[in-house]
Design a protein around this motif. Structure first.
Motif, PDB file in Angstrom:
ATOM      1  N   ALA A   1      -1.482  -4.149 -11.664  1.00 50.58           N
ATOM      2  CA  ALA A   1      -2.794  -4.581 -12.143  1.00 50.58           C
ATOM      3  C   ALA A   1      -2.969  -6.104 -12.104  1.00 50.58           C
ATOM      4  N   ASP A   2      -1.937  -6.840 -12.495  1.00 44.96           N
ATOM      5  CA  ASP A   2      -2.066  -8.302 -12.550  1.00 44.96           C
ATOM      6  C   ASP A   2      -2.314  -8.885 -11.172  1.00 44.96           C
ATOM      7  N   LEU A   3      -1.485  -8.458 -10.217  1.00 45.81           N
ATOM      8  CA  LEU A   3      -1.631  -8.936  -8.846  1.00 45.81           C
ATOM      9  C   LEU A   3      -3.005  -8.559  -8.296  1.00 45.81           C
ATOM     10  N   VAL A   4      -3.375  -7.299  -8.488  1.00 44.28           N
ATOM     11  CA  VAL A   4      -4.639  -6.822  -7.922  1.00 44.28           C
ATOM     12  C   VAL A   4      -5.817  -7.595  -8.522  1.00 44.28           C
ATOM     13  N   LEU A   5      -5.771  -7.834  -9.826  1.00 49.60           N
ATOM     14  CA  LEU A   5      -6.854  -8.595 -10.476  1.00 49.60           C
ATOM     15  C   LEU A   5      -6.971 -10.001  -9.886  1.00 49.60           C
ATOM     16  N   ARG A   6      -5.812 -10.632  -9.663  1.00 53.47           N
ATOM     17  CA  ARG A   6      -5.788 -11.996  -9.140  1.00 53.47           C
ATOM     18  C   ARG A   6      -6.352 -12.044  -7.713  1.00 53.47           C
ATOM     19  N   VAL A   7      -5.879 -11.128  -6.872  1.00 56.60           N
ATOM     20  CA  VAL A   7      -6.336 -11.123  -5.481  1.00 56.60           C
ATOM     21  C   VAL A   7      -7.818 -10.753  -5.409  1.00 56.60           C
ATOM     22  N   LEU A   8      -8.230  -9.808  -6.259  1.00 54.02           N
ATOM     23  CA  LEU A   8      -9.641  -9.408  -6.269  1.00 54.02           C
ATOM     24  C   LEU A   8     -10.549 -10.590  -6.604  1.00 54.02           C
ATOM     25  N   ALA A   9     -10.094 -11.432  -7.535  1.00 55.46           N
ATOM     26  CA  ALA A   9     -10.910 -12.597  -7.911  1.00 55.46           C
ATOM     27  C   ALA A   9     -11.114 -13.508  -6.702  1.00 55.46           C
ATOM     28  N   ASP A  10     -10.040 -13.737  -5.910  1.00 58.12           N
ATOM     29  CA  ASP A  10     -10.155 -14.566  -4.702  1.00 58.12           C
ATOM     30  C   ASP A  10     -11.066 -13.909  -3.663  1.00 58.12           C
ATOM     31  N   ILE A  11     -10.923 -12.594  -3.547  1.00 59.18           N
ATOM     32  CA  ILE A  11     -11.734 -11.849  -2.583  1.00 59.18           C
ATOM     33  C   ILE A  11     -13.215 -11.965  -2.934  1.00 59.18           C
ATOM     34  N   LYS A  12     -13.507 -11.825  -4.228  1.00 55.18           N
ATOM     35  CA  LYS A  12     -14.905 -11.908  -4.675  1.00 55.18           C
ATOM     36  C   LYS A  12     -15.453 -13.311  -4.449  1.00 55.18           C
ATOM     37  N   ARG A  13     -14.588 -14.317  -4.587  1.00 56.17           N
ATOM     38  CA  ARG A  13     -15.018 -15.695  -4.364  1.00 56.17           C
ATOM     39  C   ARG A  13     -15.451 -15.901  -2.918  1.00 56.17           C
TER      40      ARG A  13
ATOM     41  N   SER B   1      -4.537  -2.498   2.626  1.00 57.88           N
ATOM     42  CA  SER B   1      -3.352  -1.906   1.999  1.00 57.88           C
ATOM     43  C   SER B   1      -2.792  -2.816   0.922  1.00 57.88           C
ATOM     44  N   MET B   2      -1.996  -2.210   0.053  1.00 58.32           N
ATOM     45  CA  MET B   2      -1.308  -2.974  -0.986  1.00 58.32           C
ATOM     46  C   MET B   2      -0.407  -4.040  -0.359  1.00 58.32           C
ATOM     47  N   ALA B   3       0.252  -3.702   0.750  1.00 52.56           N
ATOM     48  CA  ALA B   3       1.141  -4.673   1.408  1.00 52.56           C
ATOM     49  C   ALA B   3       0.356  -5.916   1.819  1.00 52.56           C
ATOM     50  N   GLN B   4      -0.896  -5.756   2.190  1.00 52.25           N
ATOM     51  CA  GLN B   4      -1.725  -6.916   2.529  1.00 52.25           C
ATOM     52  C   GLN B   4      -2.054  -7.725   1.282  1.00 52.25           C
ATOM     53  N   PHE B   5      -2.370  -7.028   0.191  1.00 56.01           N
ATOM     54  CA  PHE B   5      -2.641  -7.711  -1.085  1.00 56.01           C
ATOM     55  C   PHE B   5      -1.443  -8.547  -1.519  1.00 56.01           C
ATOM     56  N   ARG B   6      -0.240  -8.019  -1.252  1.00 57.72           N
ATOM     57  CA  ARG B   6       0.976  -8.723  -1.669  1.00 57.72           C
ATOM     58  C   ARG B   6       1.304  -9.894  -0.763  1.00 57.72           C
ATOM     59  N   HIS B   7       0.741  -9.900   0.447  1.00 53.37           N
ATOM     60  CA  HIS B   7       1.084 -10.942   1.420  1.00 53.37           C
ATOM     61  C   HIS B   7       0.435 -12.266   1.022  1.00 53.37           C
TER      62      HIS B   7
END
Ligand code: C2E
Ligand code: MG
Ligand code: MG
Ligand code: MG
Length: 276
Positions: A160-172, A120-126
């Motif tokens: 978009a900014d938050l999601v891009l940032r978290v996605l980069a960590d997730i991909k790492r 969820s988005m709430a998890q992305f924000r955590h």
């Protein structure tokens, strides 16, 4: 007279709102204690390669069975969990359960098996989200490469900014990422191109409308073409009939999930399903 009616209807309206809020509050209280009392569990729905029928993985789906044996649908309780913050511990529970199940499958020789988990988005924000993911991988002894995180299309476009940032960590951490319920949000193509995703998941609505309405089939065709054009794998959800499977193969869709292949099932049945 008109005034009276107005007052009457607004009273009715606020009474309805009140009881709605009370219902939600009761449900949330039940969810909180239910989570503590282990009423939540995870089921798995197989995902297959459309042409060969080979099982490639499964999606982890949360279930809640209350003490009196009733099931509450995820569409009802997940929004409450998101609004209340409960999704943080519940999401961790789902991730750890799915990782442990993945480990069990791998030790039975299913080394190519991919586990998909909704987030969820709430998890992305955590702020603790990435540490939670890394901890689950470490404790279960699995690699992110065998796990796919599903984020919804509307979420991908929300911040978009938050999601891009978290996605980069997730991909790492090695995870792959799918955009869920694709076709129901309002993605801009340029945003979609920026996101490091691996898979587009066509929403069930388009699978079900594909053969019955021109609009449905146009959207299904466009989503498949879009995904393929971006070099992504395209998976369709909610496939219930052989006709739908054939139709989607014809469109060039790679993978699928739905009652035609299997309904969501408990962990022990998943093992048997793969063996058979
Ligand atoms: P989703 O991620 O799009 O999951 C697909 C939904 O379609 C699931 O509903 C699944 O049971 C259902 N489905 C699969 N095949 C068929 C089919 O052939 N026909 C029909 N009619 N339905 C099919 P479910 O399990 O009720 O979950 C609903 C939604 O709740 C999910 O939609 C997802 O957005 C959310 N959800 C479920 N588990 C979790 C979780 O652990 N975390 C989060 N954040 N969300 C979750
Ligand atoms: Mg999903
Ligand atoms: Mg979906
Ligand atoms: Mg859906």
């Amino acid at each position: 007279r008109a005034k009276q009616q107005q007052r009457g209807s607004s009273q009715y309206f606020s009474a309805a709102m009140g009881s709605d809020a009370r219902e939600r509050f009761k449900l949330l209280k039940g969810l909180r204690t239910g989570f503590e009392d282990s009423q939540l569990f995870v089921v798995y729905q197989p995902q297959v390669e459309l042409d060969s029928g080979r099982v490639i993985g499964a999606e982890a789906l949360l279930r809640w069975r209350t003490a009196d044996g009733r099931f509450v649908a995820p569409d009802q309780f997940i929004p409450l969990a998101e609004q209340s913050g409960l999704i943080i511990p519940i999401g961790e529970f789902v991730m750890r359960t799915a990782c442990a199940q993945l480990k069990a499958m791998q030790s039975r020789g299913h080394t190519e098996f991919r586990m998909a988990v909704n987030v969820s988005m709430a998890q992305f924000r955590h702020p603790g989200f990435i540490d939670m993911l890394a901890g689950a991988l470490r404790d279960c002894g699995v690699s992110g490469h065998s796990i796919e995180l599903e984020i919804t299309e509307s979420m991908a476009m929300e911040d978009a900014d938050l999601v891009l940032r978290v996605l980069a960590d997730i991909k790492r951490l090695g995870f792959s990422v799918a955009i869920d319920d694709f076709g129901t949000g309002f993605s801009s193509l340029s945003q979609l191109r920026q996101l490091q995703v691996d898979r587009l998941k066509i929403d069930r609505a388009f699978v079900q409308e594909a053969q019955s309405s021109t609009a449905g089939s146009t959207i299904a065709q466009m989503v498949v073409n879009l995904g393929r054009g971006l070099g992504l794998t395209v998976i369709a959800e909610g496939i219930e009939t052989e006709e739908q499977r054939q139709y989607l193969i014809g469109l060039g869709c790679h993978e699928g999930q739905g009652w035609l292949f299997a309904k969501p099932m408990p962990a022990d049945q998943l093992v048997a399903f793969l063996a058979g």
